[in-house]
Design a protein around this motif. Sequence first.
Motif, PDB file in Angstrom:
ATOM      1  N   SER A   1      -3.701  12.579   2.261  1.00  0.00           N
ATOM      2  CA  SER A   1      -2.650  12.004   1.419  1.00  0.00           C
ATOM      3  C   SER A   1      -1.726  11.112   2.235  1.00  0.00           C
ATOM      4  CB  SER A   1      -1.858  13.112   0.728  1.00  0.00           C
ATOM      5  OG  SER A   1      -1.219  13.948   1.667  1.00  0.00           O
TER       6      SER A   1
ATOM      7  N   THR B   1      -0.203  10.028  -5.335  1.00  0.00           N
ATOM      8  CA  THR B   1      -0.045   8.761  -6.048  1.00  0.00           C
ATOM      9  C   THR B   1       1.254   8.714  -6.834  1.00  0.00           C
ATOM     10  OG1 THR B   1      -2.442   8.479  -6.224  1.00  0.00           O
ATOM     11  CG2 THR B   1      -1.078   7.225  -7.759  1.00  0.00           C
TER      12      THR B   1
ATOM     13  N   ARG C   1       0.703   2.422  -6.068  1.00  0.00           N
ATOM     14  CA  ARG C   1      -0.002   3.574  -6.619  1.00  0.00           C
ATOM     15  C   ARG C   1      -1.468   3.252  -6.889  1.00  0.00           C
ATOM     16  NH1 ARG C   1       5.390   5.149  -9.919  1.00  0.00           N
ATOM     17  NH2 ARG C   1       6.026   6.903  -8.574  1.00  0.00           N
TER      18      ARG C   1
ATOM     19  N   ALA D   1      -3.543   7.895   2.915  1.00  0.00           N
ATOM     20  CA  ALA D   1      -3.602   7.060   1.717  1.00  0.00           C
ATOM     21  C   ALA D   1      -2.288   6.319   1.509  1.00  0.00           C
ATOM     22  CB  ALA D   1      -3.926   7.928   0.496  1.00  0.00           C
ATOM     23  N   ASN D   2      -1.172   7.012   1.719  1.00  0.00           N
ATOM     24  CA  ASN D   2       0.128   6.379   1.568  1.00  0.00           C
ATOM     25  C   ASN D   2       0.318   5.270   2.598  1.00  0.00           C
ATOM     26  OD1 ASN D   2       3.255   6.313   2.274  1.00  0.00           O
ATOM     27  ND2 ASN D   2       3.066   7.092   0.183  1.00  0.00           N
TER      28      ASN D   2
ATOM     29  N   THR E   1      -3.327   3.235  -3.614  1.00  0.00           N
ATOM     30  CA  THR E   1      -3.559   4.598  -3.129  1.00  0.00           C
ATOM     31  C   THR E   1      -4.808   5.196  -3.757  1.00  0.00           C
ATOM     32  OG1 THR E   1      -1.174   4.917  -2.829  1.00  0.00           O
ATOM     33  CG2 THR E   1      -2.537   6.895  -2.917  1.00  0.00           C
TER      34      THR E   1
ATOM     35  N   ALA F   1      -1.875   2.258   1.719  1.00  0.00           N
ATOM     36  CA  ALA F   1      -1.296   1.561   0.565  1.00  0.00           C
ATOM     37  C   ALA F   1      -0.121   0.691   1.008  1.00  0.00           C
ATOM     38  CB  ALA F   1      -0.843   2.573  -0.490  1.00  0.00           C
TER      39      ALA F   1
END
Length: 529
Positions: free
Chosen positions: A336, A171, A371, A339-340, A374, A343
Amino acid sequence: MNGLDWAVLIGYFGVMVAIGVWSHKRVDNVSDFFTAGGKMPWWLSGISHHMSGYSAVMFTGYAGIAYTYGVTSFITWSFPIALGIAIGSKLFAPRINRLRSRLHVASPLEYLKNRYNLKTQQALAWSGMLLKIVDVAAKWAAIATLLSVFTGVSLNQGILITGAITAVYCTIGGLWADALTELGQFIIQLLAGVSMFVAVVLKLNDKGISFFGAWDEPALQGHGKPLVGNYGTVFLLAFLFIKLFEYNGGMLNQAQRYMATKSPYEAERSARLSAALWLIWPTVLFFPMWMSPLLVHAQKPDGSDSYGLMTEQLLPHGLLGLVVVGFFSHTMAMCSSDANAIAAVFTRDVAPVVSAKARAWNDRSGLIAARVTTVVFLGLSMAVATQVNSPTFKDIITVVIKWVAGLMGPIAIPMMLGLLRPFRKSGPTAALTSWAAGLFAFWLVNYPINWEVDGGVPLQYQVSIPLAVSLILYILIGYVKPEDTPERDALIERINGGGDDDGEAAAVAVPAQAGVEDDVQDDVVGRQS
């Protein structure tokens, strides 16, 4: 695990957070957060691309396949991934890089509103986000399952621990943090994988079993066959097509690695490195799993706990902690990066459509939104992860293979084939129809038809039919109802054209284009709504 193992694990978590804090200084805007500003070296992008394709599912679900069937775990998983990425290094990687360097987008789906229309872009964005929540949930459940074997913590506690640590570094540091932690995770994986390989070879020697003679043991009878059980030729071919789309950008996070490099040529080099790693390295990781029937007796019917049990028995403390860290590194790398990517899709593709305020975001507010998104995505996937072993989702490997592989094709085909000149006639009608029909085919094959067939529909058809339906319709409708326009043809030429020697200049220009890009998006949304 004892105190030394815990020290290794806690130290790893600390380093991951530290990398996130350091990467925070390199993130000034949305382009930096989602595509590293187009400044990532090709070798770092390649390692990151490779690592973001792993998760602890390899050490649970695929360990179970290796325990039960043997080498088919490699033949029907990492081999088609390596081949798919190698093909995509020429076919997709340079074109995806040009989305950033020439179209100045920060999300792999941004170009779809001009390639097709806004409805198509939103359909693929929403379905892709929902599928990713389920996919990442399976990864959280996999690592929590392993953590419970070693530490005794509950499934939900394991999900919370891994998700919270991942949320912190990805994040605050964005794609830079993802890539740098994945580099560290690759080094850890290398040490852990080699340690486990050596420990298994030594244990076999203690039992009087040679490296090559192990395959003649009764417990491994039939385990040398490349295609067995549900994992036959049809499954392999379907999986190759699925991974061709998925690992070259269809699941979004890998597309970001191509976009993050300085030029299309470096994106191609990045893909070739990732393909080589996928071909060679998994054989080292899989060998202990193939030998596991000689060394342990799995407690779970699917054998998914075999690798964890073997690790506990064979490795001394300290190395045990390192291997556990290796499990975490796989899952955290993939989750991760996912998630990015999600987002990016939400803040760049979805939010500006549903909110007028989002269309007015500046660099600072856009970064905050990225952020927050995320964190929300990670929270939702963690919540779903607590239900992975429920009657709806069943076991971990069912979610990963059937749901993700089966649904990937209909979502990825319009996105990936839309980049290529031969499919320029396939427009919004072809994209939306192929997407909807593919999803319907998945539901039909996996549920109503599956319930009526004695023994159920074979797995290879559960994952291949949705892909086939979507692919055929996308191509056929493009010829029956061509929707190519001068604007769409010009867009495809910009994605496919040469003259890439200005890659570094284009990369530097991306952050400066953010305001212009928002204005263009406002105009497109206004005209289409």
